[in-house]
Design a protein around this motif. Structure first.
Motif, mmCIF file in Angstrom:
data_model
loop_
_atom_site.group_PDB
_atom_site.id
_atom_site.type_symbol
_atom_site.label_atom_id
_atom_site.label_comp_id
_atom_site.label_asym_id
_atom_site.label_seq_id
_atom_site.Cartn_x
_atom_site.Cartn_y
_atom_site.Cartn_z
ATOM 1 N N ASP A 1 0.859 -1.178 0.000
ATOM 2 C CA ASP A 1 0.000 0.000 0.000
ATOM 3 C C ASP A 1 0.898 1.232 0.000
ATOM 4 N N SER A 2 0.496 2.273 -0.714
ATOM 5 C CA SER A 2 1.328 3.481 -0.800
ATOM 6 C C SER A 2 1.373 4.267 0.510
ATOM 7 N N SER A 3 0.494 3.931 1.454
ATOM 8 C CA SER A 3 0.506 4.628 2.745
ATOM 9 C C SER A 3 1.449 3.979 3.758
ATOM 10 N N THR A 4 2.046 2.824 3.413
ATOM 11 C CA THR A 4 2.967 2.166 4.345
ATOM 12 C C THR A 4 4.333 2.857 4.317
ATOM 13 N N ALA A 5 5.158 2.535 5.283
ATOM 14 C CA ALA A 5 6.459 3.199 5.451
ATOM 15 C C ALA A 5 7.357 2.999 4.225
ATOM 16 N N LEU A 6 8.083 4.053 3.895
ATOM 17 C CA LEU A 6 9.055 4.016 2.806
ATOM 18 C C LEU A 6 10.349 3.407 3.334
ATOM 19 N N LEU A 7 10.782 2.299 2.722
ATOM 20 C CA LEU A 7 12.007 1.618 3.154
ATOM 21 C C LEU A 7 13.238 2.121 2.416
ATOM 22 N N GLY A 8 13.037 2.614 1.211
ATOM 23 C CA GLY A 8 14.149 3.089 0.402
ATOM 24 C C GLY A 8 13.701 3.356 -1.016
ATOM 25 N N THR A 9 14.584 3.940 -1.796
ATOM 26 C CA THR A 9 14.309 4.229 -3.194
ATOM 27 C C THR A 9 15.287 3.435 -4.047
ATOM 28 N N SER B 1 0.548 -9.479 -4.157
ATOM 29 C CA SER B 1 -0.658 -9.260 -3.366
ATOM 30 C C SER B 1 -1.822 -9.978 -4.037
ATOM 31 N N GLU B 2 -2.934 -10.126 -3.314
ATOM 32 C CA GLU B 2 -4.100 -10.816 -3.876
ATOM 33 C C GLU B 2 -4.591 -10.150 -5.149
ATOM 34 N N SER B 3 -4.499 -8.847 -5.209
ATOM 35 C CA SER B 3 -4.959 -8.103 -6.386
ATOM 36 C C SER B 3 -3.924 -8.087 -7.512
ATOM 37 N N ASN B 4 -2.725 -8.598 -7.240
ATOM 38 C CA ASN B 4 -1.584 -8.567 -8.175
ATOM 39 C C ASN B 4 -1.109 -7.159 -8.502
ATOM 40 N N LEU C 1 6.710 -3.227 -4.041
ATOM 41 C CA LEU C 1 6.676 -2.237 -5.121
ATOM 42 C C LEU C 1 5.364 -2.361 -5.874
ATOM 43 N N TYR C 2 4.877 -1.237 -6.385
ATOM 44 C CA TYR C 2 3.686 -1.268 -7.232
ATOM 45 C C TYR C 2 4.068 -1.914 -8.565
ATOM 46 N N HIS C 3 3.191 -2.749 -9.098
ATOM 47 C CA HIS C 3 3.527 -3.594 -10.245
ATOM 48 C C HIS C 3 3.989 -2.834 -11.488
ATOM 49 N N THR C 4 3.528 -1.604 -11.700
ATOM 50 C CA THR C 4 3.931 -0.860 -12.903
ATOM 51 C C THR C 4 5.379 -0.376 -12.844
ATOM 52 N N LEU C 5 6.001 -0.485 -11.679
ATOM 53 C CA LEU C 5 7.394 -0.063 -11.519
ATOM 54 C C LEU C 5 8.385 -1.159 -11.895
ATOM 55 N N LEU C 6 7.867 -2.376 -12.188
ATOM 56 C CA LEU C 6 8.707 -3.533 -12.478
ATOM 57 C C LEU C 6 8.634 -3.943 -13.937
ATOM 58 N N ASP C 7 9.713 -4.587 -14.381
ATOM 59 C CA ASP C 7 9.744 -5.237 -15.687
ATOM 60 C C ASP C 7 10.325 -6.632 -15.474
#
Length: 152
Positions: free
Chosen positions: A34-42, A55-58, A72-78
Motif C-alpha cells: 500500500d502506498s501509505s505504508t512506510a518508505l524503506l528506500g528508493t 498481493s491478492e490483487s496482483n 513495489l507497485y507492479h507498474t514499476l517492475l519489468d
C-alpha cells in the motif's frame, strides 16, 4: 550431445521468472502492499530484484533487492529483462572484451543485461551506454552464465 542438452537446460534455468528489474527512473520500496505504508528506500532504474510474492490483487509485488526487502507497485517492475548490480568495481574487466570506463561504474551500479558470455555480461546503463563487465562481483549471481558439467 548429453553435455549440450545439460548445458542448454542449465542456461534456461538461470533465467528464471523470479527476477525483475526496476523499470522507472526510481521506485519507492514500501513496507507493505500500500502506498501509505512506510518508505524503506528508493531503488534506481535497472535495480535487480527477486520476486517473492504478489498481493491478492496482483497490484503489489513483494521483492528482495541486494540488501532490502519490501513491496513495489507492479507498474514499476519489468519481469521481461534481467538486471545486475556491480558490487565491486575492481575485477570488472572481461578478458578479450572492450575495457569499461571505470568512471561509469560505482558501487551498486545497476545495469540491464543485454548479452551474456561465459564470465562476462554486456550491460546497458540508464543512459543507454553499453559495455562488458565481469560476472565475478555481481548480484544476483543467477545472472552469470555458467557451464555445469554433470556427473555421468
Amino acid at each position: 550431445m548429453k553435455l549440450f542438452f545439460s548445458l542448454l537446460i542449465f542456461l534456461s534455468l538461470t533465467n528464471l521468472s523470479f527476477s525483475a528489474c526496476v523499470a522507472k527512473y526510481k521506485a519507492n520500496l514500501r513496507s507493505g502492499p500500500d502506498s501509505s505504508t512506510a518508505l524503506l528506500g528508493t531503488l534506481k532504474k535497472y535495480a535487480p530484484l527477486k520476486v517473492i510474492s504478489k498481493s491478492e490483487s496482483n497490484e503489489w509485488v513483494q521483492v528482495e533487492s541486494h540488501n532490502l526487502k519490501g513491496w513495489l507497485y507492479h507498474t514499476l517492475l519489468d519481469e521481461s529483462i534481467q538486471c545486475i548490480y556491480v558490487l565491486d568495481k575492481s575485477n570488472i574487466s572481461c578478458p578479450g572484451k572492450e575495457e569499461p570506463d571505470a568512471i561509469k561504474i560505482h558501487y551498486k551500479s545497476s545495469f540491464k543485461v543485454v548479452e551474456k558470455s561465459i564470465g562476462c555480461n554486456l550491460v546497458e546503463d540508464k543512459w543507454r551506454r553499453r559495455f562488458w563487465v565481469s560476472t565475478f562481483n555481481i548480484w544476483p549471481k543467477e545472472s552469470a552464465m555458467k557451464i555445469v558439467i554433470p556427473n555421468s
